[in-house]
Design an enzyme around this catalytic site. Structure first.
Site, PDB file in Angstrom:
ATOM      1  N   GLY A  88       0.791  -1.229   0.000  1.00 40.64           N
ATOM      2  CA  GLY A  88       0.000   0.000   0.000  1.00 40.64           C
ATOM      3  C   GLY A  88       0.823   1.278   0.000  1.00 40.64           C
ATOM      4  N   THR A  89       0.150   2.370   0.367  1.00 36.34           N
ATOM      5  CA  THR A  89       0.808   3.684   0.394  1.00 36.34           C
ATOM      6  C   THR A  89       1.986   3.670   1.346  1.00 36.34           C
ATOM      7  OG1 THR A  89      -1.270   4.800  -0.121  1.00 36.34           O
ATOM      8  CG2 THR A  89       0.433   6.135   0.930  1.00 36.34           C
ATOM      9  N   GLY A  98       1.027  23.249   3.136  1.00 39.06           N
ATOM     10  CA  GLY A  98       0.557  22.367   4.207  1.00 39.06           C
ATOM     11  C   GLY A  98       1.668  22.066   5.191  1.00 39.06           C
ATOM     12  N   ASP A 116      -7.603   3.843   6.707  1.00 34.20           N
ATOM     13  CA  ASP A 116      -7.830   5.225   6.257  1.00 34.20           C
ATOM     14  C   ASP A 116      -9.213   5.422   5.640  1.00 34.20           C
ATOM     15  OD1 ASP A 116      -5.209   5.640   6.974  1.00 34.20           O
ATOM     16  OD2 ASP A 116      -4.579   6.482   5.045  1.00 34.20           O
ATOM     17  N   HIS A 145      20.816   3.158  32.708  1.00 30.45           N
ATOM     18  CA  HIS A 145      21.605   4.373  32.573  1.00 30.45           C
ATOM     19  C   HIS A 145      22.856   4.047  31.769  1.00 30.45           C
ATOM     20  CE1 HIS A 145      23.415   8.198  33.561  1.00 30.45           C
ATOM     21  NE2 HIS A 145      24.535   7.568  33.879  1.00 30.45           N
TER      22      HIS A 145
HETATM   23  P1  NAI Z   1      -2.481  16.846   7.569  1.00 31.63           P
HETATM   24  O1  NAI Z   1      -3.948  16.971   7.722  1.00 31.63           O
HETATM   25  O2  NAI Z   1      -1.640  16.318   8.668  1.00 31.63           O
HETATM   26  O3  NAI Z   1      -1.869  18.282   7.209  1.00 31.63           O
HETATM   27  C1  NAI Z   1      -2.335  19.060   6.120  1.00 31.63           C
HETATM   28  C2  NAI Z   1      -2.089  20.509   6.470  1.00 31.63           C
HETATM   29  O4  NAI Z   1      -2.365  21.317   5.329  1.00 31.63           O
HETATM   30  C3  NAI Z   1      -2.998  21.010   7.588  1.00 31.63           C
HETATM   31  O5  NAI Z   1      -2.200  21.560   8.600  1.00 31.63           O
HETATM   32  C4  NAI Z   1      -3.867  22.062   6.904  1.00 31.63           C
HETATM   33  O6  NAI Z   1      -4.204  23.126   7.748  1.00 31.63           O
HETATM   34  C5  NAI Z   1      -2.964  22.504   5.754  1.00 31.63           C
HETATM   35  N1  NAI Z   1      -3.677  23.104   4.631  1.00 31.63           N
HETATM   36  C6  NAI Z   1      -4.800  22.661   4.044  1.00 31.63           C
HETATM   37  N2  NAI Z   1      -5.145  23.494   3.002  1.00 31.63           N
HETATM   38  C7  NAI Z   1      -4.196  24.458   2.947  1.00 31.63           C
HETATM   39  C8  NAI Z   1      -3.991  25.611   2.097  1.00 31.63           C
HETATM   40  N3  NAI Z   1      -4.815  25.919   1.082  1.00 31.63           N
HETATM   41  N4  NAI Z   1      -2.913  26.398   2.332  1.00 31.63           N
HETATM   42  C9  NAI Z   1      -2.057  26.104   3.337  1.00 31.63           C
HETATM   43  N5  NAI Z   1      -2.211  25.032   4.161  1.00 31.63           N
HETATM   44  C10 NAI Z   1      -3.267  24.218   3.970  1.00 31.63           C
HETATM   45  O7  NAI Z   1      -2.278  16.026   6.217  1.00 31.63           O
HETATM   46  P2  NAI Z   1      -0.966  15.436   5.579  1.00 31.63           P
HETATM   47  O8  NAI Z   1       0.253  16.021   6.172  1.00 31.63           O
HETATM   48  O9  NAI Z   1      -1.160  15.583   4.111  1.00 31.63           O
HETATM   49  O10 NAI Z   1      -1.031  13.925   5.995  1.00 31.63           O
HETATM   50  C11 NAI Z   1      -2.164  13.107   5.607  1.00 31.63           C
HETATM   51  C12 NAI Z   1      -2.339  11.951   6.544  1.00 31.63           C
HETATM   52  O11 NAI Z   1      -1.265  11.046   6.456  1.00 31.63           O
HETATM   53  C13 NAI Z   1      -2.470  12.400   7.972  1.00 31.63           C
HETATM   54  O12 NAI Z   1      -3.547  11.741   8.571  1.00 31.63           O
HETATM   55  C14 NAI Z   1      -1.175  11.966   8.603  1.00 31.63           C
HETATM   56  O13 NAI Z   1      -1.335  11.639   9.963  1.00 31.63           O
HETATM   57  C15 NAI Z   1      -0.771  10.760   7.760  1.00 31.63           C
HETATM   58  N6  NAI Z   1       0.674  10.638   7.736  1.00 31.63           N
HETATM   59  C16 NAI Z   1       1.329  10.167   8.833  1.00 31.63           C
HETATM   60  C17 NAI Z   1       2.702  10.094   8.862  1.00 31.63           C
HETATM   61  C18 NAI Z   1       3.374   9.614  10.099  1.00 31.63           C
HETATM   62  O14 NAI Z   1       2.703   9.084  10.950  1.00 31.63           O
HETATM   63  N7  NAI Z   1       4.675   9.792  10.259  1.00 31.63           N
HETATM   64  C19 NAI Z   1       3.520  10.485   7.717  1.00 31.63           C
HETATM   65  C20 NAI Z   1       2.737  11.004   6.653  1.00 31.63           C
HETATM   66  C21 NAI Z   1       1.370  11.054   6.662  1.00 31.63           C
END
Ligand code: NAI
Length: 462
Positions: free
Chosen positions: A37-38, A172, A303, A434
């Site tokens: 997957g992704t 974002g 998801d 430690h």
């Molecule tokens: P996200 O929802 O975490 O962040 C997207 C951000 O874009 C938000 O802060 C939002 O306010 C901003 N945004 C939206 N429209 C905008 C605009 N027009 N201009 C400026 N900012 C804007 O989504 P993200 O980072 O794309 O991740 C998607 C999913 O994938 C999330 O649920 C995340 O938890 C998951 N993910 C988890 C990872 C990890 O656990 N390490 C790594 C990558 C993704």
């Protein structure tokens, strides 16, 4: 008739298929692309391969302090890209081997629902007592002028690229945006992040996200919050991204623009409506506590049902869903979902943030330990950040937030504490080796009772 058809071979679907096979079910898994997957092909794993290169590059800057001189270092994205591809291939093959060994039939193709117990893949019709949908999510689009310009990419496309952007603008400042910002800044791109909300990483404890912002800026990443991106103008590989803030209009030049504004459920061509599987207005599949959709023989996890869109949540939902199918009383510990963000420094969090505790009207205590007071962190030369713990006034651990070295690994202990509702006392009377980073967690817990040993004394210590 087989017992189960799983649609989607990501961390939700393949884990569900393997667990179902362990439980004695006859299982078929349908996947249209690579297994994994992704997360494995375009997300968690390839970005962590890049992250490791970024960490090594950053450590080059510290080498002389460690008495090591490195002459003529050079970064080559093509080699890094090839290493990432090898890692992904190795892990995809690993999953394939596990499915074969567990006698899960794998069909390559795009599945669509034909009836409550029947799935079509190409011209093949297959049936099962139950169907589990685990089709995940895809990058969301940004409906602004210029979003279709050739140099505007999503995270899948940026990971596929073998040329390094000179000027990368990221729209974002969420998890994906900041992981890519951190990686590409270390690789040598000039990075600007434009975030719509007032803070980065909305939902994460504010003290932690504010600290992260300081660290990222110090590394040279330009960050604007409260910035609504309105349009992208230009042609070829030279564009300008325009955004408006409360005060004025800002612009950033780029040769690559990454859109990282969230992900949406992926249900294309599944034929959900025709068989009666209901979705929310945002397109997530509606499920009950057994992960059953509005059609009782059809289940969904990961998801595609919303909630925390994380690989490990999908896997856990997959396990629990199939165990419940055979009558186990399994449950997902939703109150203790760890989230880890591979920026430099790393961020990891579990349970309630300080803002969350306030919102719920919970009386809480806070304990903190800066890594600058942890001997292992000092020897590593990685003293940025802190461990912050929240307990109830009775001492039950309700949240932990870490920014600093190996935060993503350190959060496991805190996750267990939040899940099992352990008390600070139960943990602080457990010997922590430690010198280790885990002592920062121990001392942060002691600090909730103002009795941390390696901190200057505070008033009211007992
Ligand atoms: P996200 O929802 O975490 O962040 C997207 C951000 O874009 C938000 O802060 C939002 O306010 C901003 N945004 C939206 N429209 C905008 C605009 N027009 N201009 C400026 N900012 C804007 O989504 P993200 O980072 O794309 O991740 C998607 C999913 O994938 C999330 O649920 C995340 O938890 C998951 N993910 C988890 C990872 C990890 O656990 N390490 C790594 C990558 C993704």
């Amino acid at each position: 008739m087989r017992d189960l058809i799983v649609i989607g071979g990501g961390p939700g679907g393949y884990v569900a298929a393997l667990r179902a096979a362990q439980l004695g079910m006859q299982v078929t898994l349908v996947e249209k692309d690579n297994l994994g997957g992704t997360c494995l092909n375009r997300g968690c794993v390839p970005t962590k391969a890049y992250y490791q290169s970024a960490q090594l590059l950053r450590s080059l800057g510290q080498m002389t302090e460690f008495g090591i001189s490195v002459a003529g270092s050079n970064f080559d994205l093509q080699t890094t890209w090839a290493r990432k591809e090898r890692i992904v291939r190795q892990l995809v093959e690993g999953i394939s081997g596990l499915l074969v060994a567990n006698r899960v039939e794998v069909i390559t193709g795009e599945a669509s629902l034909s009836s409550p117990q029947q799935v079509r893949v190409g011209d093949q019709l297959i049936d099962a007592k139950r169907i589990l949908i685990a089709t995940g999510s895809s990058c969301s689009q940004l409906p602004i002028p210029g979003a279709d310009l050739p140099c505007v990419v999503n995270s899948d496309q940026l990971l596929a690229q073998t040329t390094l952007p000179d000027r990368l603008v990221i729209i974002g400042g969420g998890v994906i945006g900041l992981e890519f910002a951190s990686i590409f800044q270390a690789f040598g791109s000039q990075v600007t992040v434009l975030e719509y909300m007032p803070d980065l990483l909305s939902g994460v404890d504010k003290e932690i996200s504010k600290r992260l912002r300081v660290f990222l800026k110090r590394q040279g990443i330009e960050i604007f919050t409260g910035a609504r991106v309105e349009r992208i103008e230009g042609n070829g590989n030279q564009v300008t991204v325009w955004a408006s803030t409360a005060k004025d209009t800002i612009s950033a030049e780029a040769d690559t623009v990454l859109i990282a504004t969230g992900r949406r459920p992926y249900t294309a061509n599944l034929n959900l409506g025709a068989v009666g599987v209901a979705t929310t207005p945002q397109g997530f599949i509606v499920t009950n506590g057994d992960f059953q959709t509005t059609v009782p023989s059809i289940y969904a996890i990961g998801d595609v049902i919303g909630g925390a869109m994380l690989a490990h949540v999908a896997s856990e939902e997959g396990r629990v869903a199939v165990e419940r199918m055979v009558g186990h009383d399994s449950k997902v510990a939703y109150h203790a979902i760890p989230a880890v963000i591979f920026t430099t420094p790393e961020v990891a969090t579990v349970g309630l943030s300080e803002e969350g505790a306030k919102e719920q009207g919970i009386d809480y205590r806070v304990g903190k330990l800066q890594f600058a007071a942890n001997s292992k962190a000092i020897t590593m030369g990685e003293t940025e950040g802190l461990v912050k713990v929240l307990t109830t006034t009775e001492g039950t651990v309700i949240g932990a937030h870490i920014i600093g070295p190996h935060a993503a690994d350190l959060i496991a202990a805190a996750t267990l504490a939040v899940k099992e509702r352990l008390t600070a006392e139960q943990i602080t009377t457990t010997i922590h080796a430690h010198p280790t980073l885990s002592e920062a967690w121990l001392e942060a817990l002691l600090d909730t009772e103002k009795r941390a040993i390696n901190l200057m004394p505070k008033r009211g210590a007992q």
